[in-house]
Structure formats: C-alpha cells, structure tokens
Design an enzyme around this catalytic site. Sequence first.
Site, mmCIF file in Angstrom:
data_model
loop_
_atom_site.group_PDB
_atom_site.id
_atom_site.type_symbol
_atom_site.label_atom_id
_atom_site.label_comp_id
_atom_site.label_asym_id
_atom_site.label_seq_id
_atom_site.Cartn_x
_atom_site.Cartn_y
_atom_site.Cartn_z
ATOM 1 N N GLY A 25 0.777 -1.262 0.013
ATOM 2 C CA GLY A 25 -0.009 -0.104 0.328
ATOM 3 C C GLY A 25 0.927 1.020 0.101
ATOM 4 O O GLY A 25 1.985 1.446 0.988
ATOM 5 N N GLU A 99 -11.124 -0.509 -4.101
ATOM 6 C CA GLU A 99 -10.153 0.294 -5.224
ATOM 7 C C GLU A 99 -10.953 0.191 -6.595
ATOM 8 O O GLU A 99 -9.877 0.336 -7.665
ATOM 9 C CB GLU A 99 -8.924 -0.387 -5.119
HETATM 10 C C1 SIN Z 1 -2.979 2.318 -2.062
HETATM 11 O O1 SIN Z 1 -3.198 2.975 -1.006
HETATM 12 O O2 SIN Z 1 -1.908 1.510 -2.282
HETATM 13 C C2 SIN Z 1 -3.705 2.482 -3.362
HETATM 14 C C3 SIN Z 1 -4.394 4.007 -3.563
HETATM 15 C C4 SIN Z 1 -5.454 4.167 -2.386
HETATM 16 O O3 SIN Z 1 -6.244 3.431 -2.200
HETATM 17 O O4 SIN Z 1 -5.205 5.343 -1.855
#
Ligand code: SIN
Length: 194
Positions: A25, A99
């Site tokens: 993430g 997502e």
């Molecule tokens: C992530 O955090 O890895 C992907 C983007 C988000 O959900 O803010």
Amino acid sequence: MSDNTISRNKAMTKFDQHDSVWLFGYGSLIFKADFPFIERRPAHIVGWSRRFWQGSHDHRGTVQAPGRVVTLIQDEGATCAGMAYLITPEVFDHLDYREKNGYLRLSTDIIFEDHSSAEGLIYIATEENAAFLGPAPERDIARQIAKAEGPSGRNADYLLGLAVALRELGKEDAHVFEIERHLQLLNAINQDAE
Ligand code: SIN
C-alpha cells in the site's frame, strides 16, 4: 468519471491459489487498513513514484467535484515507500471493491527493510482509466483537494493522513509534502479571512 475495475481484477487469478500474498500500500492503504492481515511491514517498491493524479468520484469527492488521490507513475530509479501487508486471497473481494474506481491489480517486487523481497500486489490506476486526471501544479492540486469531499470523508484528511503516515515511517515524499504545505497555506488564508 467512474471506471469500475472489479470484473477486470477478478480475472487476475495469479495469486488466488496461494495461502497468503503480500499487498503493498502506498496511499490510503498505508493509513487505513480496514481489512484483516496476518502481518504488516514497512517496505518499498522500485521504479515508481507516488502522484496525486487519480480522480476520486466515489470516496473523496463526487462526480461534480472530484477529489484527487494517489496512484503510481513509472519513474526509472525512483523508490516509493509504503506498507506491505500479508493477506489471504479472500481479502481481494474487499480490496477490489475499495479500489474499484480505476485501480487494477499488478504484481511487482516488494522490498522490505531487511533487504529481503517478495513478489506481491499493488493496486495502480494508469492513465488509461477514465478517472485519471493527470499532472497539475502542486498548488492547484491542493486547491482541488481543499474543496473536495465524498462518502469516505474530506479529501484533505486523505492527504494529511498520508503525510502523517509517511512521517511516521520516516519517509520523505516531496510531492506529497509540497501539496500538504499548500493546503496548510490555504487553510491559514481562509482563517485570516474569517
Ligand atoms: C494504495 O493505497 O495502495 C492505493 C491507493 C489508495 O487506495 O489510496
């Protein structure tokens, strides 16, 4: 614009038979882990930079006033710091839903702080998705973020939450911190005007 990626992500079956998978993430997944995980470790990926170039019409903004959230752009030699989570493949359902506005699963190498690595997953929103907004000066991005709010809350809280989480990890991100600086200036100007 909305670009629902759930069915395309379901077709990505690469890790489905694994007992566990590393998820990296780099945005809200650092500071909002609303899913079960076995273990979490600070980590980074190479060849990518984090940018507030993805529109958010469903979480941190609306169709009328989209917010901006982060995605990754290819950037040779760059590193992007974040948090890696060891999850079971059942968690994909929740993540694909979360997502869904333009992000696709992509497998990549994740490097941990002890220099070991593992192949895992990121969610990335490329410029081909309909919600992609692309580059803009940091000051303009801050202005857009200051005005946006959606079902998941204020866009400003996403930016500030990410900046705090990166500092807690001891990581620099010039793009994120510059937008944060502009947002704080805007807030100070607005307070003076009140
Ligand atoms: C992530 O955090 O890895 C992907 C983007 C988000 O959900 O803010």
